[in-house]
Design a protein around this motif. Structure first.
Motif, PDB file in Angstrom:
ATOM      1  N   MET B 111       6.130  -1.450   7.050  1.00 27.41           N
ATOM      2  CA  MET B 111       5.018  -0.430   7.558  1.00 27.41           C
ATOM      3  C   MET B 111       4.153  -1.103   8.629  1.00 27.41           C
ATOM      4  O   MET B 111       3.838  -2.022   8.620  1.00 27.41           O
ATOM      5  N   LYS B 112       3.827  -0.118   9.561  1.00 26.07           N
ATOM      6  CA  LYS B 112       2.848  -0.575  10.658  1.00 26.07           C
ATOM      7  C   LYS B 112       1.623  -0.803  10.260  1.00 26.07           C
ATOM      8  O   LYS B 112       1.080   0.008   9.345  1.00 26.07           O
ATOM      9  N   GLU B 113       0.967  -1.960  10.675  1.00 32.43           N
ATOM     10  CA  GLU B 113      -0.422  -2.357   9.980  1.00 32.43           C
ATOM     11  C   GLU B 113      -1.332  -0.956  10.005  1.00 32.43           C
ATOM     12  O   GLU B 113      -2.047  -0.825   9.237  1.00 32.43           O
ATOM     13  N   ARG B 114      -1.327  -0.239  11.108  1.00 31.05           N
ATOM     14  CA  ARG B 114      -2.172   1.064  11.269  1.00 31.05           C
ATOM     15  C   ARG B 114      -1.859   2.080  10.298  1.00 31.05           C
ATOM     16  O   ARG B 114      -2.751   2.469   9.508  1.00 31.05           O
ATOM     17  N   ASP B 115      -0.545   2.380  10.279  1.00 32.13           N
ATOM     18  CA  ASP B 115      -0.282   3.383   8.865  1.00 32.13           C
ATOM     19  C   ASP B 115      -0.531   2.402   7.750  1.00 32.13           C
ATOM     20  O   ASP B 115      -1.120   3.331   6.600  1.00 32.13           O
ATOM     21  N   ILE B 116      -0.385   1.284   7.498  1.00 30.78           N
ATOM     22  CA  ILE B 116      -0.825   0.721   6.208  1.00 30.78           C
ATOM     23  C   ILE B 116      -2.156   0.930   5.740  1.00 30.78           C
ATOM     24  O   ILE B 116      -2.524   1.478   4.855  1.00 30.78           O
ATOM     25  N   GLY B 117      -3.215   0.938   6.695  1.00 32.07           N
ATOM     26  CA  GLY B 117      -4.524   0.925   6.519  1.00 32.07           C
ATOM     27  C   GLY B 117      -4.811   2.549   6.274  1.00 32.07           C
ATOM     28  O   GLY B 117      -5.515   2.535   5.092  1.00 32.07           O
ATOM     29  N   ARG B 118      -4.254   3.230   6.637  1.00 34.98           N
ATOM     30  CA  ARG B 118      -4.316   4.679   6.503  1.00 34.98           C
ATOM     31  C   ARG B 118      -4.019   5.124   5.002  1.00 34.98           C
ATOM     32  O   ARG B 118      -4.782   5.652   4.152  1.00 34.98           O
ATOM     33  N   ARG B 119      -2.851   4.518   4.785  1.00 34.83           N
ATOM     34  CA  ARG B 119      -2.388   4.683   3.211  1.00 34.83           C
ATOM     35  C   ARG B 119      -3.105   4.096   2.308  1.00 34.83           C
ATOM     36  O   ARG B 119      -3.191   4.485   1.088  1.00 34.83           O
ATOM     37  N   VAL B 120      -3.382   2.747   2.403  1.00 28.98           N
ATOM     38  CA  VAL B 120      -4.055   1.767   1.364  1.00 28.98           C
ATOM     39  C   VAL B 120      -5.458   2.686   1.028  1.00 28.98           C
ATOM     40  O   VAL B 120      -5.690   2.929   0.207  1.00 28.98           O
ATOM     41  N   ARG B 121      -6.184   3.109   2.046  1.00 30.13           N
ATOM     42  CA  ARG B 121      -7.447   3.762   2.016  1.00 30.13           C
ATOM     43  C   ARG B 121      -7.390   5.127   1.120  1.00 30.13           C
ATOM     44  O   ARG B 121      -8.086   5.625   0.685  1.00 30.13           O
ATOM     45  N   ALA B 122      -6.204   5.938   1.640  1.00 30.18           N
ATOM     46  CA  ALA B 122      -6.021   7.071   0.905  1.00 30.18           C
ATOM     47  C   ALA B 122      -5.875   6.884  -0.578  1.00 30.18           C
ATOM     48  O   ALA B 122      -6.364   7.226  -1.364  1.00 30.18           O
ATOM     49  N   ALA B 123      -4.990   5.803  -1.053  1.00 33.98           N
ATOM     50  CA  ALA B 123      -4.753   5.367  -2.385  1.00 33.98           C
ATOM     51  C   ALA B 123      -5.857   4.971  -3.008  1.00 33.98           C
ATOM     52  O   ALA B 123      -6.228   5.415  -4.166  1.00 33.98           O
ATOM     53  N   LEU B 124      -6.632   4.301  -2.381  1.00 32.91           N
ATOM     54  CA  LEU B 124      -8.035   3.445  -2.889  1.00 32.91           C
ATOM     55  C   LEU B 124      -8.964   4.751  -3.268  1.00 32.91           C
ATOM     56  O   LEU B 124      -9.685   4.602  -4.131  1.00 32.91           O
ATOM     57  N   THR B 125      -8.805   5.731  -2.236  1.00 36.49           N
ATOM     58  CA  THR B 125      -9.768   6.985  -2.313  1.00 36.49           C
ATOM     59  C   THR B 125      -9.454   7.652  -3.411  1.00 36.49           C
ATOM     60  O   THR B 125     -10.161   8.134  -4.508  1.00 36.49           O
ATOM     61  N   ARG B 126      -8.085   7.919  -4.010  1.00 32.64           N
ATOM     62  CA  ARG B 126      -7.438   8.543  -4.945  1.00 32.64           C
ATOM     63  C   ARG B 126      -8.100   7.728  -6.318  1.00 32.64           C
ATOM     64  O   ARG B 126      -8.400   8.714  -7.450  1.00 32.64           O
ATOM     65  N   VAL B 127      -8.037   6.657  -6.450  1.00 31.52           N
ATOM     66  CA  VAL B 127      -8.569   6.032  -7.635  1.00 31.52           C
ATOM     67  C   VAL B 127     -10.004   5.435  -7.583  1.00 31.52           C
ATOM     68  O   VAL B 127     -10.903   4.610  -8.449  1.00 31.52           O
ATOM     69  N   ASP B 128     -10.945   6.131  -6.667  1.00 29.93           N
ATOM     70  CA  ASP B 128     -12.254   5.940  -6.234  1.00 29.93           C
ATOM     71  C   ASP B 128     -12.763   4.338  -6.162  1.00 29.93           C
ATOM     72  O   ASP B 128     -13.758   4.246  -6.710  1.00 29.93           O
ATOM     73  N   LEU B 129     -12.012   3.751  -5.400  1.00 30.35           N
ATOM     74  CA  LEU B 129     -12.440   2.343  -5.251  1.00 30.35           C
ATOM     75  C   LEU B 129     -12.512   1.981  -3.666  1.00 30.35           C
ATOM     76  O   LEU B 129     -12.382   0.831  -3.433  1.00 30.35           O
ATOM     77  N   LEU B 130     -12.458   2.934  -2.887  1.00 32.22           N
ATOM     78  CA  LEU B 130     -12.534   2.474  -1.406  1.00 32.22           C
ATOM     79  C   LEU B 130     -13.717   1.722  -1.105  1.00 32.22           C
ATOM     80  O   LEU B 130     -13.381   0.788  -0.337  1.00 32.22           O
ATOM     81  N   SER B 131     -14.820   1.812  -1.711  1.00 30.52           N
ATOM     82  CA  SER B 131     -16.079   0.824  -1.402  1.00 30.52           C
ATOM     83  C   SER B 131     -15.861  -0.640  -1.696  1.00 30.52           C
ATOM     84  O   SER B 131     -16.408  -1.396  -1.296  1.00 30.52           O
TER      85      SER B 131
END
Ligand SMILES: Nc1ncnc2c1ncn2[C@@H]1O[C@H](COP(=O)(O)OP(=O)(O)OP(=O)(O)O)[C@@H](O)[C@H]1O
Ligand SMILES: [Mg+2]
Lengths: 318, 236
Positions: B111-131
């Motif tokens: 996947m493109k790095e930009r899309d990766i960033g979006r997906r990773v942040r979405a997943a981390l938000t789901r598990v409440d670890l974005l910070s």
């Protein structure tokens, strides 16, 4: 459940952009891995460098010897000796025939009278000939080869000359040349044998080092496998390690060679001057360097393929 | 695309031990099930076979109608890319940040790095670890590490999510939170199978429970949540 399904897990087409991105990222990672472990990497580079330096040094030597036999300034030649009382016309014809050949640069005819005159110049012994009455010295022709003529040309020429009218003897003047060619052949063979052995050595050294890198990153390999990385993707970083080890080794080899050339240049020139030869050491040029780097990288990649095959092929995930 | 069927699946190891014996079970698309049983019952073996980390000695495992036990080694990676797996010992890479750990499956998928960033942040938000995305795993608590493992498993939005003892050494409240997290993924249509021997917890969840003992299924029951879900599945 007999219905025909289309492949639910199609092969991902990553595309050129993705491929380049992946390689770029992995190359960067490999580079930082190698530079972070600079001590270990340096050791690998030295080992690979030494393994590459020896055969490539021999290659350079062989190239220079080949140059020498080609551009030999001592110019080999041959002398034809004729039976006593040979007609001057026969001599002239033989001389002309030699002169017409492209591999012959210069022809000098020495008739019997000239031979006697030359002989007398040596002094005391000259008088001895007067006792014999008849001139016993044969007429001869000396031909000098052109610069671009080879030893093979000289031998062909000798065979032709032997069959010439009135020719009793053909003497080749090639000893020095022959010796150089013998050495050159020896160096080539030695280079091939050592080259093969040392290339194998370089492959094994990189294989061992890459094996260590794999061992250090086994956990990552397992995760990669678990999330569906292909064999190629899993192997890729290690191929870069191998290539970097090989390239670094080639650079070390180039440094070792240039140092060696500095050391031997003076004595070699000295030696060759004593033979009336001047020589520019050649062959250590950009093409040679590029070839050396490519060889290093290829050997490194081979080593890492070997390591990857040994360690990654059927790695279990726990 | 998350239908799973085990047909008479047996697994005998090289040492002759049979960890699974003629196991048959069906997991409908979008269902949530717990696999339970005593230690050594064969739960992990079951999941490993589904992930094709091992091959069964007999029987078939059909995923979306395809016998995955027969997948060639060149197709296997693409099958695994459509699964999410969570293990007790998280399998996080200690040298990489949380962000990079979660990004691994997406990078593998090209996947493109930009899309990766979006997906990773979405997943981390789901598990409440974005910070905590810039931290290394060692700087996280065990429960947080487990959630990173879950984020990594779901970041590709797999149709099937497998977990082996995901709450292994977490306290009861954390365990419950983690299980609720899995339920959220199930609610968006992911087939979820979780191996766990935490009986109280999984009984409370009210989902389907498949119990293994000595390599055979000894119980297969559906709790109220599973009943409700299969009703809605039947309606839609
Ligand atoms: N590679 C192997 N070789 C031999 N036996 C094995 C192997 N892997 C697992 N087993 C055995 O198979 C049985 C089932 O193991 P499995 O890991 O599936 O159990 P489990 O239900 O996950 O247990 P736990 O709750 O302790 O994790 C165990 O008795 C184990 O010893
Ligand atoms: Mg287990």
């Amino acid at each position: 459940m007999a219905r025909k399904l289309k492949d639910p897990w199609p092969r991902q087409r990553v595309g050129l952009g993705g491929w380049v991105r992946d390689h770029w990222r992995i190359a960067n990672e490999a580079f930082s891995y190698v530079s972070l472990r600079f001590g270990t990497s340096l050791l690998v580079w030295l080992l690979v460098g030494i393994a590459l330096a020896l055969p490539s040094g021999l290659y350079l030597l062989q190239q220079n010897l080949a140059d020498m036999t080609q551009g030999w300034e001592g110019r080999p030649g041959l002398s034809l000796y004729f039976e006593p009382g040979v007609e001057p016309a026969v001599l002239a014809a033989a001389a002309q025939q030699l002169q017409d050949r492209s591999e012959v640069a210069e022809v000098k005819v020495i008739d019997q009278a000239q031979a006697l005159a030359d002989f007398r110049e040596f002094g005391a012994l000259g008088d001895a000939l007067d006792i014999l009455g008849d001139n016993p010295l044969p007429a001869s022709i000396r031909a000098t080869l052109a610069t671009d003529a080879t030893l093979a040309d000289l031998e062909t020429l000798a065979r032709i000359a032997e069959r010439g009218e009135g020719v009793t003897d053909v003497v080749l003047e090639k000893t020095w040349l022959e010796r150089v060619i013998d050495i050159s052949t020896l160096v080539t063979r030695l280079g091939l044998v050592l080259g093969a052995l040392f290339a194998l050595g370089a492959v094994l050294v990189t294989a061992t080092s890459v094996r260590l890198a794999i061992e250090a990153r086994l956990e990552e390999v397992r995760v990669m496998k678990l999330v569906g990385a292909t064999e190629g993707q899993i192997r890729r970083p290690f191929l870069y390690f191998g290539a970097l080890y090989g390239l670094g080794g080639a650079i070390v080899a180039a440094m070792l060679l240039s140092a060696a050339l500095l050391v031997v240049e003076q004595p070699i020139n000295h030696l060759l001057n004593s033979y009336g030869q001047g020589l520019e050491l050649s062959g250590f040029n950009p093409i040679f360097l590029v070839a050396l780097l490519v060889t290093g990288a290829v050997l490194g990649v081979l080593g890492s393929l070997l390591a990857a095959h040994q360690r990654l092929a059927d790695l279990a995930i726990h | 695309m998350g239908h799973i069927e085990f047909h008479q699946v047996s697994k005998r190891f090289e040492n002759g031990f049979e960890a699974l014996h003629r196991v048959s079970a069906t997991f409908e698309e979008g269902s949530m099930s717990f696999l339970t049983g005593h230690s050594g019952a064969g739960k992990s073996t079951f999941l490993r076979l589904l992930l094709c980390l091992d091959r069964p000695t007999r029987g078939q495992i059909l995923v979306n109608g395809i016998n995955v036990t027969q997948l060639s080694s060149s197709r296997l990676p693409y099958y695994r890319q459509h699964l999410g797996a969570v293990f007790q010992d998280h399998h996080l890479l200690s040298q990489r940040t949380i962000y990079d750990n979660v990004a691994i499956p997406l990078r593998v998928a090209g996947m493109k790095e930009r899309d990766i960033g979006r997906r990773v942040r979405a997943a981390l938000t789901r598990v409440d670890l974005l910070s905590k995305e810039r931290l290394l795993p060692a700087h996280l608590s065990t429960g947080e590490q487990q959630r990173v493992g879950i984020a990594r498993a779901v970041v590709t939005r797999p149709k099937i999510l497998l977990a082996d003892e995901p709450t292994g050494n977490l306290d009861p409240q954390l365990s419950r939170d983690i299980m609720e997290l899995f339920r959220q993924f199930n609610q968006v249509g992911t087939t979820v199978i979780i191996a766990s021997h935490d009986r109280d917890l999984i009984e409370d969840m009210g989902e389907r429970i498949v119990e293994l003992a000595n390599g055979s299924i000894t119980r297969d029951s559906r709790g109220p949540a599973a009943q409700a879900q299969s009703d809605t599945l039947a309606v839609t």
